[in-house]
Design a protein around this motif. Structure first.
Motif, short mmCIF file in Angstrom:
data_model
loop_
_atom_site.label_atom_id
_atom_site.label_comp_id
_atom_site.label_asym_id
_atom_site.label_seq_id
_atom_site.Cartn_x
_atom_site.Cartn_y
_atom_site.Cartn_z
N LYS A 65 0.82 -1.21 0.00
CA LYS A 65 0.00 0.00 0.00
C LYS A 65 0.86 1.26 0.00
N GLU A 122 -8.01 -8.00 2.92
CA GLU A 122 -9.44 -7.73 2.74
C GLU A 122 -10.23 -9.04 2.87
N SER A 125 -9.65 -0.45 -3.13
CA SER A 125 -9.80 -0.54 -1.68
C SER A 125 -9.79 0.86 -1.06
N LYS A 126 -10.34 0.98 0.12
CA LYS A 126 -10.35 2.27 0.82
C LYS A 126 -8.93 2.75 1.09
N THR A 127 -8.03 1.81 1.40
CA THR A 127 -6.63 2.18 1.63
C THR A 127 -6.02 2.79 0.39
N ASN A 129 -7.39 6.25 -0.07
CA ASN A 129 -6.86 7.18 0.93
C ASN A 129 -5.44 7.62 0.59
#
Length: 214
Positions: free
Chosen positions: A87, A108, A128-130, A133
């Motif tokens: 990430k 996940e 994904s939210k990560t 972000n």
């Protein structure tokens, strides 16, 4: 949800690969392909033309990113989802550049994998939210700042990334040492960096993927 679509999963971790295939089987998916390295994945993409390929980034011989690049050159119909542990900002930038359809982290739940597959199959990218972000908080602001640089400043920044000194940069672009230093000061200010000798070089190392767009 369409469970008859052909899906390729490529990962060099046998237990993870086996676990994913078992999950898909239990959920009723009927056309599953598997690969343990990038070359196997590319061969299956060419021969089987799956609707969706779920690829790890770090695989032997060819990485997931390299597989996508080579497959894209062949104009294959497959849509690509990255499933990884990474990430970091550099990976997010590379994924965006490749215009992939999905990016998920390996921690996940399987339901997220299914949601991603359905969304991608329906034509809507799914991240994904990560991922979102990191992109919104770190990558997008850096891109905005780069857009404020003049053509000359972008050239200087690329040369700084190559670890050229101000003297060497001046000789390469035929400007004075003092002018190079002025450009460096302006770049540091526009990028919002601390005014120390190593700040600019450190920034180029942390954002090397972004420099390819300059």
């Amino acid at each position: 949800m369409n469970r008859d679509i052909k899906i390729l999963i490529a990962d060099d971790h046998p237990m993870l690969l086996k676990g994913l295939l078992q999950e898909f089987k239990e959920q009723g998916y009927t056309q599953m392909l598997q690969a343990a390295n990038g070359v196997e994945a590319l061969e299956l993409l060419v021969s089987e033309k799956p609707a969706i390929a779920i690829l790890d980034i770090e695989m032997p011989i060819l990485t997931g990113f390299e597989v996508i690049v080579k497959a894209s050159q062949l104009s294959l119909p497959t849509k690509y989802i990255i499933l990884t542990s990474h990430k970091e900002k550099g990976f997010i930038i590379r994924a965006k550049k490749l215009n992939i359809s999905g990016y998920l982290l390996k921690d996940e739940p399987f339901s997220e994998v299914q949601n991603c597959i359905q969304s991608v199959y329906d034509g809507t990218p799914y991240f994904s939210k990560t991922f979102e972000n990191v992109f919104q908080e770190q990558v997008a602001p850096a891109i905005t700042k780069l857009n404020f640089l003049s053509p000359s400043e972008r050239t200087i920044l690329r040369l700084v990334a190559q670890q050229k000194s101000s003297k060497e940069i001046g000789e390469l672009v035929n400007i004075s040492y003092r002018t190079v230093q002025k450009h460096r000061t302006n770049i540091i200010e526009k990028l919002g960096l601390d005014a120390n000798p190593d700040a600019l070089l450190l920034w180029t190392k942390e954002n090397r993927e972004l420099l390819g767009s300059l």
